[in-house]
Enzyme design. Structure first.
Site, PDB file in Angstrom:
ATOM      1  N   ASP A 178       0.821  -1.267  -0.076  1.00 31.84           N
ATOM      2  CA  ASP A 178      -0.043   0.127   0.106  1.00 31.84           C
ATOM      3  C   ASP A 178       1.023   1.161   0.148  1.00 31.84           C
ATOM      4  OD1 ASP A 178      -3.109   0.271   1.155  1.00 31.84           O
ATOM      5  OD2 ASP A 178      -2.021   2.065   1.091  1.00 31.84           O
ATOM      6  N   SER A 205     -10.897   5.246  -4.875  1.00 30.91           N
ATOM      7  CA  SER A 205     -12.238   4.663  -4.904  1.00 30.91           C
ATOM      8  C   SER A 205     -13.502   5.497  -4.461  1.00 30.91           C
ATOM      9  CB  SER A 205     -12.072   3.776  -3.514  1.00 30.91           C
ATOM     10  OG  SER A 205     -12.002   4.675  -2.289  1.00 30.91           O
ATOM     11  N   THR A 215     -16.100  -3.359  -8.523  1.00 28.46           N
ATOM     12  CA  THR A 215     -17.536  -2.459  -7.961  1.00 28.46           C
ATOM     13  C   THR A 215     -18.764  -2.836  -8.759  1.00 28.46           C
ATOM     14  OG1 THR A 215     -18.467  -0.361  -7.422  1.00 28.46           O
ATOM     15  CG2 THR A 215     -16.668  -0.549  -9.223  1.00 28.46           C
ATOM     16  N   ASP A 216     -19.958  -2.838  -8.508  1.00 26.71           N
ATOM     17  CA  ASP A 216     -21.289  -2.739  -8.908  1.00 26.71           C
ATOM     18  C   ASP A 216     -21.380  -1.543  -9.813  1.00 26.71           C
ATOM     19  OD1 ASP A 216     -21.895  -0.923  -6.915  1.00 26.71           O
ATOM     20  OD2 ASP A 216     -23.693  -2.008  -6.410  1.00 26.71           O
ATOM     21  N   GLU A 217     -20.604  -0.680  -9.655  1.00 25.29           N
ATOM     22  CA  GLU A 217     -20.909   0.783 -10.402  1.00 25.29           C
ATOM     23  C   GLU A 217     -20.460   0.703 -11.768  1.00 25.29           C
ATOM     24  OE1 GLU A 217     -19.646   4.332  -8.523  1.00 25.29           O
ATOM     25  OE2 GLU A 217     -20.134   3.677  -6.734  1.00 25.29           O
ATOM     26  N   TYR A 254     -14.502   7.266 -11.804  1.00 25.71           N
ATOM     27  CA  TYR A 254     -14.192   6.081 -11.001  1.00 25.71           C
ATOM     28  C   TYR A 254     -14.838   5.000 -11.744  1.00 25.71           C
ATOM     29  CZ  TYR A 254     -14.848   2.794  -7.412  1.00 25.71           C
ATOM     30  OH  TYR A 254     -14.730   1.448  -6.819  1.00 25.71           O
ATOM     31  N   LYS A 304     -12.784   1.582 -13.082  1.00 30.24           N
ATOM     32  CA  LYS A 304     -12.892   0.051 -12.788  1.00 30.24           C
ATOM     33  C   LYS A 304     -13.362  -0.807 -13.852  1.00 30.24           C
ATOM     34  CE  LYS A 304     -12.360  -1.118  -8.861  1.00 30.24           C
ATOM     35  NZ  LYS A 304     -11.387  -1.584  -8.081  1.00 30.24           N
ATOM     36  N   ASN A 327     -22.113  -1.054  -2.165  1.00 29.51           N
ATOM     37  CA  ASN A 327     -21.746  -0.232  -1.310  1.00 29.51           C
ATOM     38  C   ASN A 327     -21.268  -1.144   0.127  1.00 29.51           C
ATOM     39  OD1 ASN A 327     -23.375   1.565  -3.059  1.00 29.51           O
ATOM     40  ND2 ASN A 327     -22.402   3.050  -1.595  1.00 29.51           N
ATOM     41  N   ASP A 380     -26.516  18.248  -6.796  1.00 27.05           N
ATOM     42  CA  ASP A 380     -26.594  17.088  -7.095  1.00 27.05           C
ATOM     43  C   ASP A 380     -25.217  16.545  -7.457  1.00 27.05           C
ATOM     44  OD1 ASP A 380     -27.083  14.389  -7.011  1.00 27.05           O
ATOM     45  OD2 ASP A 380     -28.847  14.480  -8.533  1.00 27.05           O
ATOM     46  N   HIS A 390     -25.011  11.420 -11.233  1.00 23.68           N
ATOM     47  CA  HIS A 390     -25.188  10.764 -10.130  1.00 23.68           C
ATOM     48  C   HIS A 390     -26.093   9.441 -10.488  1.00 23.68           C
ATOM     49  CE1 HIS A 390     -26.585  11.081  -5.662  1.00 23.68           C
ATOM     50  NE2 HIS A 390     -26.058   9.885  -6.050  1.00 23.68           N
TER      51      HIS A 390
HETATM   52  P1  NAD Z   1     -10.072   2.849   0.015  1.00 20.15           P
HETATM   53  O1  NAD Z   1      -9.917   4.336  -0.443  1.00 20.15           O
HETATM   54  O2  NAD Z   1     -10.604   3.004   1.572  1.00 20.15           O
HETATM   55  O3  NAD Z   1      -8.498   2.110   0.148  1.00 20.15           O
HETATM   56  C1  NAD Z   1      -7.639   2.085  -0.918  1.00 20.15           C
HETATM   57  C2  NAD Z   1      -6.359   1.687  -0.599  1.00 20.15           C
HETATM   58  O4  NAD Z   1      -5.694   1.625  -1.775  1.00 20.15           O
HETATM   59  C3  NAD Z   1      -5.717   2.647   0.297  1.00 20.15           C
HETATM   60  O5  NAD Z   1      -5.025   2.017   1.572  1.00 20.15           O
HETATM   61  C4  NAD Z   1      -4.735   3.398  -0.489  1.00 20.15           C
HETATM   62  O6  NAD Z   1      -3.490   3.976   0.291  1.00 20.15           O
HETATM   63  C5  NAD Z   1      -4.352   2.299  -1.442  1.00 20.15           C
HETATM   64  N1  NAD Z   1      -3.944   2.739  -2.781  1.00 20.15           N
HETATM   65  C6  NAD Z   1      -4.438   3.827  -3.575  1.00 20.15           C
HETATM   66  N2  NAD Z   1      -3.737   4.201  -4.475  1.00 20.15           N
HETATM   67  C7  NAD Z   1      -2.508   3.307  -4.466  1.00 20.15           C
HETATM   68  C8  NAD Z   1      -1.720   3.005  -5.172  1.00 20.15           C
HETATM   69  N3  NAD Z   1      -1.127   3.725  -6.518  1.00 20.15           N
HETATM   70  N4  NAD Z   1      -0.576   1.941  -4.919  1.00 20.15           N
HETATM   71  C9  NAD Z   1      -0.827   1.472  -3.740  1.00 20.15           C
HETATM   72  N5  NAD Z   1      -1.887   1.674  -2.977  1.00 20.15           N
HETATM   73  C10 NAD Z   1      -2.886   2.434  -3.438  1.00 20.15           C
HETATM   74  O7  NAD Z   1     -11.014   1.987  -0.807  1.00 20.15           O
HETATM   75  P2  NAD Z   1     -12.061   0.861  -0.222  1.00 20.15           P
HETATM   76  O8  NAD Z   1     -13.304   1.442  -0.127  1.00 20.15           O
HETATM   77  O9  NAD Z   1     -11.294   0.035   0.775  1.00 20.15           O
HETATM   78  O10 NAD Z   1     -12.048   0.021  -1.683  1.00 20.15           O
HETATM   79  C11 NAD Z   1     -11.232  -1.126  -2.128  1.00 20.15           C
HETATM   80  C12 NAD Z   1     -11.399  -1.850  -3.222  1.00 20.15           C
HETATM   81  O11 NAD Z   1     -12.767  -2.094  -3.264  1.00 20.15           O
HETATM   82  C13 NAD Z   1     -11.373  -0.752  -4.394  1.00 20.15           C
HETATM   83  O12 NAD Z   1     -10.685  -1.245  -5.603  1.00 20.15           O
HETATM   84  C14 NAD Z   1     -12.810  -0.242  -4.661  1.00 20.15           C
HETATM   85  O13 NAD Z   1     -12.864   0.076  -6.141  1.00 20.15           O
HETATM   86  C15 NAD Z   1     -13.457  -1.567  -4.341  1.00 20.15           C
HETATM   87  N6  NAD Z   1     -14.936  -1.588  -3.915  1.00 20.15           N
HETATM   88  C16 NAD Z   1     -15.293  -0.619  -3.080  1.00 20.15           C
HETATM   89  C17 NAD Z   1     -16.463  -0.659  -2.412  1.00 20.15           C
HETATM   90  C18 NAD Z   1     -16.914   0.434  -1.389  1.00 20.15           C
HETATM   91  O14 NAD Z   1     -18.195   0.495  -1.118  1.00 20.15           O
HETATM   92  N7  NAD Z   1     -15.848   1.098  -0.696  1.00 20.15           N
HETATM   93  C19 NAD Z   1     -17.379  -1.466  -2.993  1.00 20.15           C
HETATM   94  C20 NAD Z   1     -17.086  -2.283  -3.848  1.00 20.15           C
HETATM   95  C21 NAD Z   1     -15.850  -2.236  -4.396  1.00 20.15           C
HETATM   96  O1  DAU Z   2     -21.319   0.827  -5.190  1.00 17.46           O
HETATM   97  C1  DAU Z   2     -20.030   0.419  -4.653  1.00 17.46           C
HETATM   98  C2  DAU Z   2     -19.546   1.955  -4.639  1.00 17.46           C
HETATM   99  O2  DAU Z   2     -19.956   2.425  -3.520  1.00 17.46           O
HETATM  100  C3  DAU Z   2     -17.874   1.586  -4.427  1.00 17.46           C
HETATM  101  O3  DAU Z   2     -17.116   0.982  -5.558  1.00 17.46           O
HETATM  102  C4  DAU Z   2     -17.199   2.995  -4.180  1.00 17.46           C
HETATM  103  O4  DAU Z   2     -15.930   2.819  -4.164  1.00 17.46           O
HETATM  104  C5  DAU Z   2     -17.871   3.494  -3.059  1.00 17.46           C
HETATM  105  O5  DAU Z   2     -17.339   4.969  -2.698  1.00 17.46           O
HETATM  106  C6  DAU Z   2     -19.492   3.675  -3.069  1.00 17.46           C
HETATM  107  O6  DAU Z   2     -19.698   4.612  -4.064  1.00 17.46           O
HETATM  108  P1  DAU Z   2     -21.042   5.721  -3.747  1.00 17.46           P
HETATM  109  O7  DAU Z   2     -20.923   6.735  -4.850  1.00 17.46           O
HETATM  110  O8  DAU Z   2     -22.589   4.932  -4.102  1.00 17.46           O
HETATM  111  O9  DAU Z   2     -20.735   5.983  -2.416  1.00 17.46           O
HETATM  112  P2  DAU Z   2     -20.751   7.394  -1.630  1.00 17.46           P
HETATM  113  O10 DAU Z   2     -20.760   6.983  -0.002  1.00 17.46           O
HETATM  114  O11 DAU Z   2     -20.181   8.494  -2.109  1.00 17.46           O
HETATM  115  O12 DAU Z   2     -22.185   7.872  -1.659  1.00 17.46           O
HETATM  116  C7  DAU Z   2     -23.361   7.076  -1.354  1.00 17.46           C
HETATM  117  C8  DAU Z   2     -24.750   7.825  -1.741  1.00 17.46           C
HETATM  118  O13 DAU Z   2     -24.860   9.009  -0.918  1.00 17.46           O
HETATM  119  C9  DAU Z   2     -24.615   8.287  -3.261  1.00 17.46           C
HETATM  120  O14 DAU Z   2     -25.915   8.322  -3.762  1.00 17.46           O
HETATM  121  C10 DAU Z   2     -24.273   9.815  -3.162  1.00 17.46           C
HETATM  122  C11 DAU Z   2     -24.972  10.125  -1.701  1.00 17.46           C
HETATM  123  N1  DAU Z   2     -24.066  11.140  -0.957  1.00 17.46           N
HETATM  124  C12 DAU Z   2     -22.829  10.917  -0.794  1.00 17.46           C
HETATM  125  C13 DAU Z   2     -21.928  11.685  -0.063  1.00 17.46           C
HETATM  126  C14 DAU Z   2     -20.482  11.755   0.077  1.00 17.46           C
HETATM  127  C15 DAU Z   2     -24.643  12.275  -0.528  1.00 17.46           C
HETATM  128  O15 DAU Z   2     -25.815  12.537  -0.846  1.00 17.46           O
HETATM  129  N2  DAU Z   2     -24.177  13.109   0.147  1.00 17.46           N
HETATM  130  C16 DAU Z   2     -22.806  13.160   0.357  1.00 17.46           C
HETATM  131  O16 DAU Z   2     -21.850  14.119   0.938  1.00 17.46           O
END
Ligand code: NAD
Ligand code: DAU
Length: 349
Positions: free
Chosen positions: A33, A85, A130-132, A155, A159, A184, A285, A289
């Site tokens: 990392d 992410s 991700t599902d996105e 993003y 992905k 999510n 918005d 979105h």
């Molecule tokens: P996060 O942003 O919390 O963590 C990402 C990590 O990757 C961090 O520790 C960061 O330091 C490291 N990183 C970033 N760029 C890097 C690089 N160039 N080299 C080495 N390390 C690097 O992300 P997360 O929410 O834990 O997501 C992890 C994975 O899961 C991602 O691939 C994301 O697309 C996927 N994902 C996330 C969600 C969600 O809801 N958070 C859902 C589905 C999939």
């Molecule tokens: O679906 C999986 C994805 O979920 C992951 O791949 C992404 O890494 C993760 O960030 C997440 O994406 P979203 O965009 O869905 O998550 P976020 O928490 O940013 O936003 C969730 C919902 O809330 C979205 O509809 C936007 C809304 N939102 C978000 C923020 C940060 C707000 O209304 N206000 C806010 O300030």
């Protein structure tokens, strides 16, 4: 097994590292990392001294470093989570997402192929996605593994692109791979830029709760430990070249989720019931979105026997309790650069 986990200091990665270090004491787990704003070694204090765990600081785009790591540790598997992410950050700096999410993934794929090409047997590249990538649903329907890719944000485009490169390296060079696309996540250690931890932090400090648009967008929420469990299952039992969708069967409109969270928080903080409501602030918005995400997780249930363990109410209570009892973690990650991010994202509009 010797397993390289990338992005293990981040939110989901730290739960995956912890699970693998504890549940697979016979494995060597190397966490790579580069500790961006989202990476935090405090997330892994409880496993940092385990003898089957090693941390390596570095960037997944650094081919020399990745080659060196493959030489030193002779990995049998890669679980690739490192990524930029956050959707909002991808709107202000899309190139950072292309560099890490696309180029970084290609570097890992390229080095894995070169290291393993003489004998791909018992090797596995597991790409966490991700599902996105599937774009946005209307009022009904679910994303299945057959849903065509239709990403809308930088993003999700990055992905989607990385998923396609994984497939291509499988088809062209024979790399054994598996991909999962998850909905999510929420839970402890999530950086307070994402909806749930941002709103928990803002309610604690009685700051405005910025709801994008009308708050009608819908997400399918899964506890991060359930995702880490699914990753363990897919890594060990998933079929080569397959994709598995992972989700919570747990859809919430943002505004309904905000009311649920607000009520739980008022209760925990011993505030007057409904106090959080005066903090709700409708803001501009998010561009592009996506309206609704919902995962059909029946393939992983039927084929691999995985299903989530947490109910949403349980998971949210546990998450809120974690943030309330880890105020030092929260104030550490919200100092410095976070203040600039917050100002640009919410205050300068
Ligand atoms: P996060 O942003 O919390 O963590 C990402 C990590 O990757 C961090 O520790 C960061 O330091 C490291 N990183 C970033 N760029 C890097 C690089 N160039 N080299 C080495 N390390 C690097 O992300 P997360 O929410 O834990 O997501 C992890 C994975 O899961 C991602 O691939 C994301 O697309 C996927 N994902 C996330 C969600 C969600 O809801 N958070 C859902 C589905 C999939
Ligand atoms: O679906 C999986 C994805 O979920 C992951 O791949 C992404 O890494 C993760 O960030 C997440 O994406 P979203 O965009 O869905 O998550 P976020 O928490 O940013 O936003 C969730 C919902 O809330 C979205 O509809 C936007 C809304 N939102 C978000 C923020 C940060 C707000 O209304 N206000 C806010 O300030």
């Amino acid at each position: 097994m010797k397993v390289l986990i990338t992005g293990g200091a981040g939110f989901i990665g730290s739960h995956v590292v912890r699970r693998f270090v504890k549940n697979h004491p016979d494995y060597k787990i190397v966490n790579l990392d580069n500790l961006t704003y989202a990476g935090n070694l405090e997330n892994l204090i409880d496993v940092a001294k385990e003898t089957n765990y090693i941390f390596e600081k570095g960037d997944i785009q650094d081919q020399n470093l990745i080659e060196q790591l493959f030489q030193n540790y002779q990995f049998d598997g890669v679980i690739h989570l490192a990524a930029e992410s956050h959707v909002d950050r991808s709107i202000s700096d899309p190139f950072a997402f292309a560099r890490t999410n696309i180029i970084g993934t290609m570097v890992l794929l390229h080095v894995s192929v070169n290291a393993w090409k003489d004998n791909f047997e018992n090797k596995r590249f597991y790409h966490i996605s991700t599902d996105e990538v599937y774009g946005s649903l209307g009022e009904s329907g679910f994303f299945t593994e057959e849903t065509p890719y239709d990403p809308n944000s930088p993003y999700s485009a990055s992905k989607a692109s990385s998923d396609l490169f994984v497939r291509a390296f499988g088809e062209t060079y024979g790399l054994p791979y598996v991909i999962s696309n998850c909905s999510n996540n929420y839970g402890p250690n999530q950086f307070p830029e994402k909806l749930i931890p941002l709103f928990i932090n803002n309610i604690i400090h009685k700051r405005p709760l910025p709801v994008y648009g009308k708050g009608e967008n819908t997400r399918d929420w899964l506890h991060v430990e359930d995702h880490a469990n699914a990753i363990d299952v897919v890594f060990h039992q998933g079929k080569n070249k397959e994709t598995y969708n992972i989700g919570g069967w747990n859809e919430w409109k943002n505004i309904d989720l905000i009311h649920l969270l607000g009520n739980l928080m008022d209760n925990k903080l011993r505030r007057k019931s409904g106090d959080y409501q005066r903090l709700i602030t409708y803001v501009k918005d998010r561009p592009g979105h996506d309206l609704r995400y919902a995962i059909d997780a029946s393939k992983i249930a039927k084929e691999l026997g995985w299903k989530p363990k947490y109910t949403f109410e349980e998971g949210l209570q546990q998450t809120i309790d974690w943030y309330l009892s880890n105020s030092e973690w929260l104030s550490n990650v919200t100092s410095g650069a976070y203040q600039d991010y917050y100002k640009n994202q919410y205050l300068d509009q």
